[in-house]
Design a protein around this motif. Structure first.
Motif, PDB file in Angstrom:
ATOM      1  N   ALA A  30       1.299 102.087  33.628  1.00  0.00           N
ATOM      2  CA  ALA A  30       2.089 103.196  34.433  1.00  0.00           C
ATOM      3  C   ALA A  30       2.771 103.751  33.286  1.00  0.00           C
ATOM      4  O   ALA A  30       3.133 102.644  32.714  1.00  0.00           O
ATOM      5  N   THR A  31       3.004 104.766  33.073  1.00  0.00           N
ATOM      6  CA  THR A  31       3.568 105.102  31.622  1.00  0.00           C
ATOM      7  C   THR A  31       5.233 106.278  31.972  1.00  0.00           C
ATOM      8  O   THR A  31       4.662 106.781  33.606  1.00  0.00           O
ATOM      9  N   THR A  32       5.765 106.332  31.783  1.00  0.00           N
ATOM     10  CA  THR A  32       7.141 106.823  31.980  1.00  0.00           C
ATOM     11  C   THR A  32       6.950 108.467  31.335  1.00  0.00           C
ATOM     12  O   THR A  32       8.367 109.191  31.395  1.00  0.00           O
ATOM     13  N   GLU A  58      -0.287 110.037  37.716  1.00  0.00           N
ATOM     14  CA  GLU A  58       0.200 108.525  38.692  1.00  0.00           C
ATOM     15  C   GLU A  58      -1.360 108.063  39.214  1.00  0.00           C
ATOM     16  O   GLU A  58      -1.704 108.057  39.915  1.00  0.00           O
ATOM     17  N   THR A  72      10.147 100.460  38.549  1.00  0.00           N
ATOM     18  CA  THR A  72       9.789 101.207  39.317  1.00  0.00           C
ATOM     19  C   THR A  72      10.595 102.093  40.756  1.00  0.00           C
ATOM     20  O   THR A  72      11.486 102.270  39.798  1.00  0.00           O
ATOM     21  N   ASP A 101       5.486 103.904  39.393  1.00  0.00           N
ATOM     22  CA  ASP A 101       6.837 103.663  38.475  1.00  0.00           C
ATOM     23  C   ASP A 101       7.705 105.069  38.106  1.00  0.00           C
ATOM     24  O   ASP A 101       7.175 105.984  38.813  1.00  0.00           O
ATOM     25  N   GLY A 118      13.129 102.091  29.582  1.00  0.00           N
ATOM     26  CA  GLY A 118      11.846 101.565  30.093  1.00  0.00           C
ATOM     27  C   GLY A 118      11.389 101.941  30.885  1.00  0.00           C
ATOM     28  O   GLY A 118      11.420 102.691  32.000  1.00  0.00           O
ATOM     29  N   ARG A 119      10.498 101.199  31.094  1.00  0.00           N
ATOM     30  CA  ARG A 119       9.452 101.233  32.674  1.00  0.00           C
ATOM     31  C   ARG A 119      10.034 100.273  33.898  1.00  0.00           C
ATOM     32  O   ARG A 119      11.013  99.562  33.534  1.00  0.00           O
ATOM     33  N   LYS A 131       2.101  96.651  40.932  1.00  0.00           N
ATOM     34  CA  LYS A 131       2.499  98.131  39.842  1.00  0.00           C
ATOM     35  C   LYS A 131       0.808  98.825  39.465  1.00  0.00           C
ATOM     36  O   LYS A 131      -0.144  98.566  40.097  1.00  0.00           O
ATOM     37  N   THR A 133       9.087 108.147  36.901  1.00  0.00           N
ATOM     38  CA  THR A 133       9.137 109.237  35.173  1.00  0.00           C
ATOM     39  C   THR A 133      10.301 109.765  34.973  1.00  0.00           C
ATOM     40  O   THR A 133      11.395 110.252  35.500  1.00  0.00           O
TER      41      THR A 133
END
Length: 308
Positions: A202-204, A187, A66, A146, A63-64, A198, A148
């Protein structure tokens, strides 16, 4: 009176003898070595001039999360600073410890107390990279960005470095068996100057960078790139440009690394550095019992004197 002293003695003795929680690299979190697929994030710890081996571990979470999540979930023990908390990483695996001298410029006998922001001449620099990409100094703090998915998070100790010599981790950001073009992720900037803010949405998921773009470099690990805004700490020097879609270094040049399996127990190391021993809890507990017994006998003697 006797019951009160006895109860207090037992309580303190129990606390003194209670076993501590062991903290080295937590083998119960993540796993040694590189992540094997594009779901997790590989975390690289390079002690550089502090000495010691380089450690590579995988945070397999899908999951997402930091940069701080990745560091902890890979099994590393960290310490922030008293002023900013874990928004600024001061120690990783108890390095630099409170007792070791770091020869920073202008203070050859400097010891890190982790009270305030470490000096620009000696701190953990924070890096990241997409798979097969060059390391890039983080634009955002460890809580601001986040990780990647399928990429890399890097921590490299910077000692007396300049903007042109800030050292990148000496492990190429390449998962074994995945040689190919650099793939990085966009980013988005945090929405405020809050060091805990945060990235919005944001996506990974990996995404190729726009053609011709070059990532900017700024700020220190876990803190912003501009001093004096919203009470944020001042940054170390900006490191040399890098990353931005560039290809990773050749993995053949990697330094030796481990998965941290033989890492020293952090709690034990701290205890030894403080001059404590395994007998200290027993001595403390015995002292409490003796004090309680002395107080009880004194109270009993006084009571007898009053009754006579």
């Amino acid at each position: 009176m006797r019951r009160i002293f006895a109860g207090a003695a037992v309580a303190v003795l129990t606390a003194a003898l209670a076993p501590g929680v062991a903290h080295a690299v937590d083998q119960g979190k993540g796993h040694p070595g590189f992540c094997t697929d594009g779901a997790g994030v590989t975390v690289v710890l390079d002690f550089q001039q502090l000495g010691g081996t380089t450690i590579v571990r995988c945070d397999p979470q899908t999951g997402r999360g930091t940069g701080l999540d990745a560091l902890k979930n890979a099994g590393f023990q960290v310490a922030g600073v008293q002023r900013w908390g874990e928004a600024f990483i001061c120690r990783i695996e108890n390095r630099p410890s409170a007792v070791e001298e770091i020869p920073v410029k202008g203070n050859e006998h400097y010891k890190e107390t982790c009270v305030d922001t470490p000096p620009a001449a000696g701190y953990w620099s924070y890096w990241h990279a997409g798979n097969n990409c060059a390391w890039e100094y983080s634009q955002w703090g460890v809580k601001n960005r986040d990780f990647t998915a399928g990429g890399f998070e890097g921590w490299s100790f910077s000692l007396n470095a300049t903007a042109d010599s800030n050292p990148v981790p000496r492990i190429a950001a390449v998962r074994p068996g995945t040689a190919g073009p650099c793939v990085t992720a966009a980013e988005p900037a945090p929405t405020s100057d809050d060091i805990n803010e945060k990235q919005p949405g944001a996506t990974t998921a990996p995404a190729a960078p726009p053609s011709g773009t070059q990532a900017t470099t700024a700020g220190p690990p876990g803190q912003p790139d501009q001093p004096g805004t919203s009470g944020r700490p001042p940054p170390p020097p900006k490191p040399r440009p890098g990353g931005g879609g560039q290809q990773a270094a050749d993995p053949a040049g990697n330094v030796a690394f481990t998965g941290g399996e033989q890492a020293a127990d952090v709690d034990q190391a701290i205890k030894e550095q403080a001059g404590a021993s395994d007998y200290a809890p027993w001595v403390a507990g015995a002292a409490v019992v003796l004090l309680a017994a002395a107080a009880w006998f004194t109270a009993r003697r006084r009571k007898r004197a009053r009754d006579s």
